[in-house]
Design an enzyme around this catalytic site. Structure first.
Site, PDB file in Angstrom:
ATOM      1  N   HIS A 225       0.838  -1.202   0.000  1.00 28.24           N
ATOM      2  CA  HIS A 225       0.000   0.000   0.000  1.00 28.24           C
ATOM      3  C   HIS A 225       0.881   1.263   0.000  1.00 28.24           C
ATOM      4  O   HIS A 225       0.729   2.136  -0.866  1.00 28.24           O
ATOM      5  CB  HIS A 225      -0.912  -0.033   1.236  1.00 28.24           C
ATOM      6  CG  HIS A 225      -1.800   1.163   1.390  1.00 28.24           C
ATOM      7  ND1 HIS A 225      -3.113   1.176   0.971  1.00 28.24           N
ATOM      8  CD2 HIS A 225      -1.561   2.391   1.909  1.00 28.24           C
ATOM      9  CE1 HIS A 225      -3.643   2.366   1.226  1.00 28.24           C
ATOM     10  NE2 HIS A 225      -2.722   3.126   1.799  1.00 28.24           N
ATOM     11  N   GLU A 226       1.789   1.327   0.951  1.00 28.16           N
ATOM     12  CA  GLU A 226       2.644   2.523   1.050  1.00 28.16           C
ATOM     13  C   GLU A 226       3.517   2.685  -0.194  1.00 28.16           C
ATOM     14  O   GLU A 226       3.832   3.801  -0.596  1.00 28.16           O
ATOM     15  CB  GLU A 226       3.512   2.466   2.311  1.00 28.16           C
ATOM     16  CG  GLU A 226       2.760   2.361   3.647  1.00 28.16           C
ATOM     17  CD  GLU A 226       1.767   3.485   3.917  1.00 28.16           C
ATOM     18  OE1 GLU A 226       1.936   4.578   3.337  1.00 28.16           O
ATOM     19  OE2 GLU A 226       0.812   3.266   4.681  1.00 28.16           O
TER      20      GLU A 226
ATOM     21  N   HIS B  77       1.634   4.722  -2.685  1.00 25.96           N
ATOM     22  CA  HIS B  77       1.770   6.153  -2.379  1.00 25.96           C
ATOM     23  C   HIS B  77       3.161   6.652  -2.784  1.00 25.96           C
ATOM     24  O   HIS B  77       3.313   7.730  -3.351  1.00 25.96           O
ATOM     25  CB  HIS B  77       1.613   6.385  -0.872  1.00 25.96           C
ATOM     26  CG  HIS B  77       0.194   6.332  -0.368  1.00 25.96           C
ATOM     27  ND1 HIS B  77      -0.810   7.104  -0.894  1.00 25.96           N
ATOM     28  CD2 HIS B  77      -0.382   5.614   0.644  1.00 25.96           C
ATOM     29  CE1 HIS B  77      -1.944   6.872  -0.234  1.00 25.96           C
ATOM     30  NE2 HIS B  77      -1.713   5.959   0.702  1.00 25.96           N
TER      31      HIS B  77
ATOM     32  N   GLU C 115      -4.827   7.774  -2.693  1.00 24.11           N
ATOM     33  CA  GLU C 115      -5.239   6.491  -2.108  1.00 24.11           C
ATOM     34  C   GLU C 115      -5.374   5.444  -3.209  1.00 24.11           C
ATOM     35  O   GLU C 115      -5.050   4.272  -3.019  1.00 24.11           O
ATOM     36  CB  GLU C 115      -6.558   6.634  -1.345  1.00 24.11           C
ATOM     37  CG  GLU C 115      -6.468   7.414  -0.045  1.00 24.11           C
ATOM     38  CD  GLU C 115      -5.482   6.820   0.961  1.00 24.11           C
ATOM     39  OE1 GLU C 115      -5.277   5.591   0.951  1.00 24.11           O
ATOM     40  OE2 GLU C 115      -4.897   7.600   1.737  1.00 24.11           O
TER      41      GLU C 115
END
Lengths: 499, 499
Positions: free
Chosen positions: A265-266, A269, A295
């Site tokens: 997820h990170e 980003h 997101e």
């Protein structure tokens, strides 16, 4: 001779602010990863001093004159767009008087302290007393911002995170999800009961091995370690600056999946940050413009790519290498683990089917609070009723797993929550489009080559920076405005089939 | 109503600068320990932006008015002293015009780049060409500073590191060391030949185990891990801020002594930083005032305490615990290893007997350069001649182990070198005094209790901050002005006896 002297001065100003905020980013990253506890008061004072200084620089009269003069200058293309972004940011900032901004800082400080205490004591009333003044500040800010921008108060709050988006668009979009999601969740749960239970991985999983694995996966996803790094922290985050992106995660030695999936997820980003338009660095045009888009990039890696058969195929040997061979590391089993549905009270622990309903609950609640339809004292009862109705989940449990589970409202971040569900739509829509454009995607991903995913996103989204609002960006990237279609199709395809 | 409004405003100004410099300290620490290489240009820009901003704050006209007004205000005790320190710092700053400061920045940048290249290429001429403009700037700065302060140029440079100290005092003091040290070194070498060879520790020594050991030793020396930490880097340093001190060292898996002894050195710097007067934080009065005193604190741990029988007694079991038992870890052997004399070309690798001569060589050289008695092209020949004469060392070898071994002059740090030998005197004089004051010192240290050392230093030196110049501080702490007596006695006691 240049015809845009005033605009050029504004560009220099923004570059300077960017440089100063670089130091804030390093200090914040350090605070969350390395700083010894005793350093906290000095660090808070230092960061506050720079914040004040930046506020002073923003308030210098010469800046107002530059803005006025730049209005008369002939600006074209990206420069015109960049100036428009500068102007809108200034309009938003100017709408909040200094005294209100200071009240907000104080109210956030008090609410954060009360929040931490209330989570320990499982007590609502003292938290509510500390939080109420912040809600008042938020309502007042929303009204002022709304007046300045010609928007409804809630739309004005939304504008700060999601330029151009209005509740009149969010509400029906989310209602649509609410229409089809409960039935799909029921079907998925029924199918899950009929299917074999996934085999649980057997720990412990040493933190050092997890870290190496996470770094390997980050590299596979295209993270540039020459311009960023991974560290450990209590609450995972992506920080730093585009030139040096800092990811942080936490390792649970009993379960490697949270760190691994959280890192994916990170990394989403982070890759967005690393690939924002470099020529415009420091200018609003080079910034991420929409929270939903941000997101969305994270969810493309976490929720679209990770549970795909091709990806687990590539992941399985990496897990065996990191932790030794286990039956649980078979690709089919990994996929079952990653797609497992477990309705619960906690948003960040939610699966992809129940997650949207957590977000919808929060968006309804913050909208009601901003419109003064409910007050802070009504929140627990309201929360429990919705949790039962929307998620069919028993709300009984500590406040730390209920209305005190998220820090957003305690930090005054009203208007951010829609980004999580809009982001899920962004991710599904981008991934569907990318899949159509790249017929050999699965073959390449299964072989550990995720480069096509990043290349597709870099061209269509990351390098666009703040050029377009959310809908326009999605139109350009995928040929359609943002909708829930791709998300619904993807979830149906993954979960509605009987195994 | 306060009678010191202008002085109070200056206090606030200094506090603000301290806060902003906190962010520089974090950014510098991060640059040297964690930053990925690709982040360097952005970091340089960010740190330069804050430097510029601080320069602007220092140049604000209101500040000059405060200084003028504060002259008329009734200030007493520490406030009066603090104001005197503020004024002197401003006088030094004001003596260097902005244009000269900028030339210096540019010259340092060019010299540093040329230095790194010349070390690789083992070439003098291209380095000299890049360095010469910096030497011109240094001479010009020294002249201007001298005019402003009523000092000889070299004394003016010294004043920035060693307030109140003049070359007229340094020169005879160092000449005295030169008088007795060569003979003592000869005796020591002769005694060393007659004594048994120390047993070499057998590696490898894993970095993780070395790190744990270093942290254990830091804790034993009283380092406060609640307000600081240890990290790894290429060139060891102590950084951070008094509220959060950052040590960094490097680990050589073939030899644990450099990291261990280096960490003891940095811990001395760090404990000083951590124990500067906290009530005056951010004010000149709370700063370390004398470079010799700072080096002295580091050398008390590294050179006075470490090779003492009592300390190696405490260290031996820690080494066995860290690396397993070895004959080399017997206290007597450890002491022989720590006291070994090995004359060589490199200052930072020098033993305690030859180290002073390296410093004397540099002080003579920088003095001659500042007085224009020699030019940059003369340096290599001059260097080789002195190395042969002072140290009886064959100068043949690469420039990186000759006149390019230290970065000080390349960074424009003229006037700092005396601090290393004065610091050795400070350390010996303090340790001798401390030993007289604490009759049970050896018993406690041998049991791993080094607290008395820190307590003695905290009271007499660390918590004094910038209240006194070097000689006054030594007078108060030890009852005598600074001299070479204690150093000579300590070296004689350790090295002149036949084993």
């Amino acid at each position: 001779m240049s015809q845009s002297l005033a605009y050029d001065a504004l560009v220099t100003h923004h570059r300077r602010i960017h440089d100063l905020e670089h130091l804030q980013a390093v200090a914040t990253w350090d605070r969350l990863t390395h700083m010894p506890p005793g350093g906290a008061p000095a660090r808070a004072a230092a960061q506050a001093a720079l914040t004040m200084l930046v506020k002073q620089l923003q308030a210098e009269p010469v800046l107002a004159r530059h803005f006025e003069a730049a209005e008369q200058e002939p600006l074209l293309g990206d420069a015109a767009l960049n100036f428009a972004r500068m102007r809108q940011a200034r309009r938003i900032e100017a709408a909040i008087p200094q005294a209100l901004a200071e009240r907000r800082e104080l109210a956030v400080g008090a609410a954060m302290a009360a929040w931490a205490q209330a989570r320990q004591d499982n007590a609502w009333a003292p938290f509510a007393a500390a939080w109420a003044p912040l809600v008042v500040v938020v309502r007042e800010s929303a009204a002022r911002l709304g007046d300045a921008l010609g928007l409804q108060p809630m739309d004005a709050l939304l504008e700060r995170w999601e330029p151009g988006l209005r509740m009149a668009r969010v509400t029906p979009l989310f209602a649509e999800v609410q229409r089809w999601l409960p039935q799909l969740t029921e079907q998925a749960l029924a199918a899950q009961v009929r299917a074999p239970l996934p085999i649980e991985p057997i720990g412990p999983f040493p933190a050092a091995a997890q870290r190496r694995l996470c770094e390997q996966v980050m590299a596979m996803l295209g993270f540039d370690f020459n311009a960023g790094r991974l560290d450990t922290t209590i609450h995972p985050f992506t920080g730093g600056v585009p030139e040096d992106v800092r990811l942080a995660t936490r390792f649970d030695e009993a379960d490697f999946l949270p760190a691994l999936i959280g890192t994916m997820h990170e990394t989403g980003h982070a890759r967005y940050q690393q690939n924002l338009p470099r020529d415009w660095l420091g200018q609003p045009l080079a910034g991420p413009h929409s929270a939903a888009l941000h997101e969305g990039q994270a969810l493309i890696f976490e929720r679209q790519l990770a549970p795909e058969p091709a990806f687990v195929q590539a992941l399985a040997p990496m897990l065996r290498q990191a932790f030794g061979p286990q039956a649980a590391f078979e690709p089919d089993n990994l996929m079952r683990l990653l797609r497992r549905i477990r309705p619960g009270r906690v948003r960040v622990a939610a699966d992809e089917l129940t997650y949207p309903l957590h977000v919808i609950l929060r968006v309804e609640l913050e909208h009601a609070l901003v419109k003064s339809e409910i007050e802070v004292d009504d929140v627990p009862a309201w929360w429990d009723e919705r949790l039962r109705r929307l998620l069919s989940v028993d709300p009984l449990g500590p406040f730390s797993q209920g209305p005190l589970q998220d820090p957003h409202w305690v930090q005054g971040m009203f208007g951010y929550f829609p980004a999580y569900l809009l982001g899920a739509m962004v991710a599904a829509q981008c991934f569907a489009s990318l899949r159509r454009d790249l017929p050999d995607l699965d073959t390449r991903v299964a072989a550990g080559d995720c480069k096509p995913v990043g290349d597709w996103l870099a061209l269509r989204i990351w390098q666009q920076g703040a050029r377009h609002d959310l809908d326009e960006m999605m139109q350009q990237a995928t040929g359609e405005s943002l909708s829930d279609n791709a998300l619904r199709k993807q979830l149906e395809q993954r979960h509605a089939r009987s195994d």
